[in-house]
Design an enzyme around this catalytic site. Sequence first.
Site, PDB file in Angstrom:
ATOM      1  N   HIS A  22       0.959  -1.242  -0.083  1.00 13.30           N
ATOM      2  CA  HIS A  22       0.062  -0.026   0.074  1.00 13.30           C
ATOM      3  C   HIS A  22       0.839   1.219   0.034  1.00 13.30           C
ATOM      4  O   HIS A  22       2.148   1.143   0.288  1.00 13.30           O
ATOM      5  CB  HIS A  22      -0.944   0.013   1.314  1.00 13.30           C
ATOM      6  N   HIS A  69       4.697   0.013  -0.079  1.00 12.07           N
ATOM      7  CA  HIS A  69       5.623  -0.695   0.842  1.00 12.07           C
ATOM      8  C   HIS A  69       4.554  -1.858   1.418  1.00 12.07           C
ATOM      9  O   HIS A  69       3.324  -1.693   1.454  1.00 12.07           O
ATOM     10  CB  HIS A  69       6.023   0.237   1.948  1.00 12.07           C
ATOM     11  N   ASP A 126       0.946   5.130   1.823  1.00 11.38           N
ATOM     12  CA  ASP A 126       0.214   5.794   2.957  1.00 11.38           C
ATOM     13  C   ASP A 126      -0.528   7.190   2.586  1.00 11.38           C
ATOM     14  O   ASP A 126       0.025   7.919   1.702  1.00 11.38           O
ATOM     15  CB  ASP A 126       1.126   6.261   3.994  1.00 11.38           C
ATOM     16  N   ARG A 129       6.696  -9.170  15.997  1.00 12.95           N
ATOM     17  CA  ARG A 129       7.340  -7.820  15.599  1.00 12.95           C
ATOM     18  C   ARG A 129       6.262  -6.759  15.873  1.00 12.95           C
ATOM     19  O   ARG A 129       5.178  -6.851  15.545  1.00 12.95           O
ATOM     20  CB  ARG A 129       7.596  -7.881  14.304  1.00 12.95           C
TER      21      ARG A 129
HETATM   22  C1  LIG Z   1      -5.277   8.382   8.540  1.00  9.36           C
HETATM   23  C2  LIG Z   1      -5.289   6.937   8.171  1.00  9.36           C
HETATM   24  C3  LIG Z   1      -4.395   6.498   7.421  1.00  9.36           C
HETATM   25  C4  LIG Z   1      -4.848   4.970   7.297  1.00  9.36           C
HETATM   26  C5  LIG Z   1      -6.319   5.132   7.329  1.00  9.36           C
HETATM   27  C6  LIG Z   1      -6.607   6.125   8.380  1.00  9.36           C
HETATM   28  C7  LIG Z   1      -6.404   5.228   9.797  1.00  9.36           C
HETATM   29  C8  LIG Z   1      -5.287   4.232   9.582  1.00  9.36           C
HETATM   30  C9  LIG Z   1      -4.127   4.319   8.730  1.00  9.36           C
HETATM   31  C10 LIG Z   1      -3.558   3.053   8.225  1.00  9.36           C
HETATM   32  C11 LIG Z   1      -2.632   2.561   9.082  1.00  9.36           C
HETATM   33  C12 LIG Z   1      -1.904   1.076   8.472  1.00  9.36           C
HETATM   34  C13 LIG Z   1      -1.914   1.093   6.964  1.00  9.36           C
HETATM   35  C14 LIG Z   1      -3.102   1.846   6.047  1.00  9.36           C
HETATM   36  C15 LIG Z   1      -2.886   1.711   4.794  1.00  9.36           C
HETATM   37  C16 LIG Z   1      -4.321   1.269   6.898  1.00  9.36           C
HETATM   38  O1  LIG Z   1      -5.020   0.345   6.406  1.00  9.36           O
HETATM   39  O2  LIG Z   1      -4.607   2.013   8.080  1.00  9.36           O
HETATM   40  C17 LIG Z   1      -3.073   3.311   6.796  1.00  9.36           C
HETATM   41  C18 LIG Z   1      -4.171   4.242   6.236  1.00  9.36           C
HETATM   42  C19 LIG Z   1      -3.664   4.725   4.956  1.00  9.36           C
HETATM   43  O3  LIG Z   1      -2.441   5.560   4.931  1.00  9.36           O
HETATM   44  O4  LIG Z   1      -4.334   4.895   4.053  1.00  9.36           O
HETATM   45  O1  LIG Z   2       5.113  -2.425  10.098  1.00  2.00           O
HETATM   46  C1  LIG Z   2       5.685  -1.737   9.062  1.00  2.00           C
HETATM   47  O2  LIG Z   2       6.920  -2.075   8.904  1.00  2.00           O
HETATM   48  C2  LIG Z   2       4.857  -1.127   8.174  1.00  2.00           C
HETATM   49  C3  LIG Z   2       3.713  -0.407   8.806  1.00  2.00           C
HETATM   50  C4  LIG Z   2       3.135   0.468   7.764  1.00  2.00           C
HETATM   51  O3  LIG Z   2       3.407   0.567   6.526  1.00  2.00           O
HETATM   52  C5  LIG Z   2       1.886   1.534   8.267  1.00  2.00           C
HETATM   53  O4  LIG Z   2       1.711   1.478   9.335  1.00  2.00           O
HETATM   54  O5  LIG Z   2       1.306   2.235   7.358  1.00  2.00           O
HETATM   55 FE   LIG Z   3       2.300   2.320   5.383  1.00  7.35          FE
END
Ligand SMILES: C=C1C[C@]23C[C@H]1CC[C@H]2[C@@]12CCC[C@@](C)(C(=O)O1)[C@H]2[C@@H]3C(=O)O
Ligand SMILES: O=C(O)CCC(=O)C(=O)O
Ligand SMILES: [Fe+2]
Length: 357
Positions: free
Chosen positions: A219, A277, A221, A287
Amino acid sequence: MPARVAHKYLDFGLVEELPDSYAWKALDHDLPSEEAHKPNSVPIIDLDHNNAIELIGSACKTWGVFQVVNHNISKNLLDDIEYEGRKLFSLPMHQKLKAARSPDGPSGYGVPSISSFFPKLMWHEGFTISGSPLAHARQLWPEDHTRFCQTIQEYEKEMNKLAERIMWLILGSLNINKEDITWAGSKDDQFQEGSSAVLQLNSYPACPDPDRAMGLAAHTDSTIVTILHQTNNTSGLQVYREDYGWTRVPPQNGALVVNVGDLLHILTNGWCPSVLHRAVVHRTQHRLSIAYLYGPPSSARISPIPKLVDKFHPQLYRAITWGEYLGIKAKHFDKALRSVLVSDPTSESLGPNDDNC
Ligand SMILES: C=C1C[C@]23C[C@H]1CC[C@H]2[C@@]12CCC[C@@](C)(C(=O)O1)[C@H]2[C@@H]3C(=O)O
Ligand SMILES: O=C(O)CCC(=O)C(=O)O
Ligand SMILES: [Fe+2]
């Protein structure tokens, strides 16, 4: 434990065999032969270096990710947040579920929000903090949640300063300063609340079949930048580069990983592309990673900085708020950035009105 587990919350500690619903096909987690051919790796940048701006600028353009040292976040604070995270994830499942994320908000315990876009489940449990952690902390530890909340608050405060500093270093490398961004000077009443952010605690329990499991699927961010603390020297993060394929980001003692998110991609009109990533898991190690997801103030409309737009570099993306972008990401995932293009070559553009956000 039966091989098929279809429910949403898995008590990872009880599972001896990878359930079919967690078995991904054709994973290429191990990259040793490829890595031998890679001339360099994800840069490690000393923030006190005279050339930090140039080093960061070039890392953003070529990698979209780099590690930072001399970041001024104390080892104590990094250890404290790790301790609190481990304490949280080691609670019994029934207790963690008291703080389960609800469908209408980002906060709480649960599976990654991107899970719905994948046919298989991820070997991952997360705790998302948006705003005050107090309500959920009370549910997790009715007796004593003070230390947890204090640590979160302190960590967010320090990360906010660091994220802002790094954002300005990146923008500085493109000759952009505070006058070029309307929402940047927090003195402006309109954006009084300052930048916003989300803290994401990621837990990847030890996995009986790590080669067939996925920790967190590929994905980008939805942030300006994300600052990631890979705790306890445990590797797992991999980034994708067109010319290299998947590359590890090995944990470096005391260093923090910074990656470019979609909003910086938009803001820089594509000069700093967001980076794809993912995270892989281990057979014996649990982890934990902590991601500080840094975004703009919620009322700010993010669009390519005018200085970066001219007749040779036309404006690629339309203006959008963080909330709007998160809504689009939740609906369109990997097509989200493309759908914000001013003119979409694949004509899948949603247009500002079609998405209702
Ligand atoms: C502010 C954010 C950014 C979110 C959505 C929302 C709350 C949680 C974040 C994450 C965190 C984990 C990876 C991700 C891809 C996910 O599944 O939840 C992120 C997502 C994004 O970066 O799009
Ligand atoms: O755990 C990791 O190394 C990646 C976590 C991540 O990509 C995220 O929280 O958006
Ligand atoms: Fe991420």
